[in-house]
Design a protein around this motif. Structure first.
Motif, PDB file in Angstrom:
ATOM      1  N   UNK A   9       0.828  -1.207   0.000  1.00 48.24           N
ATOM      2  CA  UNK A   9       0.000   0.000   0.000  1.00 48.24           C
ATOM      3  C   UNK A   9       0.864   1.259   0.000  1.00 48.24           C
ATOM      4  N   UNK A  10       2.018   1.208   0.684  1.00 48.09           N
ATOM      5  CA  UNK A  10       2.955   2.335   0.631  1.00 48.09           C
ATOM      6  C   UNK A  10       3.461   2.528  -0.788  1.00 48.09           C
ATOM      7  N   UNK A  11       3.696   1.410  -1.485  1.00 51.08           N
ATOM      8  CA  UNK A  11       4.097   1.467  -2.887  1.00 51.08           C
ATOM      9  C   UNK A  11       3.018   2.148  -3.725  1.00 51.08           C
ATOM     10  N   UNK A  12       1.760   1.786  -3.474  1.00 51.68           N
ATOM     11  CA  UNK A  12       0.649   2.383  -4.218  1.00 51.68           C
ATOM     12  C   UNK A  12       0.580   3.887  -3.981  1.00 51.68           C
ATOM     13  N   UNK A  13       0.778   4.294  -2.726  1.00 53.41           N
ATOM     14  CA  UNK A  13       0.723   5.729  -2.404  1.00 53.41           C
ATOM     15  C   UNK A  13       1.826   6.494  -3.120  1.00 53.41           C
ATOM     16  N   UNK A  20       0.757  11.513 -10.543  1.00 54.92           N
ATOM     17  CA  UNK A  20       0.052  12.797 -10.579  1.00 54.92           C
ATOM     18  C   UNK A  20       1.007  13.935 -10.927  1.00 54.92           C
ATOM     19  N   UNK A  21       2.135  14.001 -10.215  1.00 57.92           N
ATOM     20  CA  UNK A  21       3.089  15.078 -10.493  1.00 57.92           C
ATOM     21  C   UNK A  21       3.696  14.930 -11.887  1.00 57.92           C
ATOM     22  N   UNK A  22       3.995  13.679 -12.281  1.00 54.52           N
ATOM     23  CA  UNK A  22       4.538  13.441 -13.616  1.00 54.52           C
ATOM     24  C   UNK A  22       3.555  13.829 -14.699  1.00 54.52           C
ATOM     25  N   UNK A  23       2.266  13.555 -14.471  1.00 48.34           N
ATOM     26  CA  UNK A  23       1.246  13.922 -15.441  1.00 48.34           C
ATOM     27  C   UNK A  23       1.121  15.422 -15.612  1.00 48.34           C
ATOM     28  N   UNK A 240      -5.284   7.540  -6.152  1.00 48.76           N
ATOM     29  CA  UNK A 240      -4.702   8.825  -5.740  1.00 48.76           C
ATOM     30  C   UNK A 240      -4.759   9.862  -6.860  1.00 48.76           C
ATOM     31  N   UNK A 241      -4.234   9.584  -8.072  1.00 45.66           N
ATOM     32  CA  UNK A 241      -4.362  10.594  -9.120  1.00 45.66           C
ATOM     33  C   UNK A 241      -5.796  10.876  -9.528  1.00 45.66           C
TER      34      UNK A 241
END
Length: 274
Positions: A9-13, A20-23, A240-241
């Motif tokens: 789940x930490x990986x998913x976060x 999101x930032x890359x997008x 998240x995104x």
């Protein structure tokens, strides 16, 4: 909650924040710059973290790591291209569908893994949940969907290959993967003719660093539990995104996407408490 589930789940976060930032960056500067500079940021983080997880240099594990990095390079390039064209709440989840479905099938058919009944239920819920989150509700194929599907295949290779590395190798396979990703993407910088601002470079480095942290968490999670479970939990990062796209970018939340988000939370519960 097991340690493996928490790491996944930490990986998913971390992946969700990275995408999101890359997008956002891919909409402002050349996406090739974002992809390449990001991999350099990931390499720095992986090299810094490697001594914290002692391991022996294993040539076979390094090859698996390099193959994983090749998948990363292809996956990130097409993911950012899709994000530069389409809605974040569509492109990221669609890429995750392939990223989770292919490794799960390989885990069962190739690795011989046998998840428990609750885990199977979680897998069965997670895959359609990701698709529902990505559904625009207006018919037709959304912009960037083709790029997202190719990105999903790259992400699947990344997950599967990295999981084959020997635990005795520590996280050196992640380092090998970042090197391979850099070498895969670096030739694309030729002819870009763009000199991004220092702030954009810093954010690109941070994006890659977050992705590297996500991979390290995933690698450690896969050593604590079945690859199938680690992949599915890690692949819930689109939530998240999607949420940030709604709140920050004003993207629309349809009834179908709402259903998908609720289903994704149910999948987490089934997989985490298996």
């Amino acid at each position: 909650m097991t340690a493996g589930a928490a790491l996944a789940l930490a990986s998913a976060a971390a992946y969700g924040v990275s995408d999101f930032t890359g997008g956002l960056l891919a909409r402002r500067i050349d996406l090739r710059v974002v992809a390449v500079v990001g991999q350099f940021g990931g390499l720095v983080v992986a090299l810094a973290a490697a001594p914290l997880f002692p391991g022996q240099w294993d040539s076979q594990s390094m090859l698996w790591g390099a193959l994983s990095g090749l998948g990363t390079g292809v996956g990130m390039l097409f993911l950012f291209r899709g994000l530069s064209r389409g809605a974040m709440s569509t492109v990221v989840p669609v890429s995750a569908v392939g990223g989770v479905a292919l490794p799960v099938l390989a885990g069962v058919l190739w690795l011989g893994e046998r998840p428990a009944v609750a885990a199977w239920a979680g897998v069965a819920v997670a895959v359609p949940a990701l698709w529902l989150v990505s559904h625009g509700g207006a018919g037709g194929r959304a912009a960037g969907t083709g790029d997202a599907l190719i990105a999903g295949a790259g992400i699947a290779v990344q997950y599967l290959a990295l999981a084959q590395s020997d635990p005795a190798a520590g996280i050196w396979p992640v380092v090998a993967g970042r090197v391979a990703a850099v070498l895969t993407l670096l030739p694309l910088l030729r002819g870009t003719g763009e000199r991004p601002r220092p702030a954009a470079v810093v954010w690109s480095l941070a994006t890659g660093a977050a992705a590297a942290i996500a991979l390290i968490c995933y690698l450690l999670a896969g050593r604590e539990q079945l690859v199938v479970i680690a992949v599915v939990l890690s692949s819930l990062y689109p939530v998240i995104p999607v949420v940030l796209g709604l709140v920050v970018l004003g993207e629309k939340l349809t009834r179908i996407r709402t259903t998908g988000l609720v289903a994704a939370l149910l999948a987490v519960a089934l997989l985490v408490f298996d």
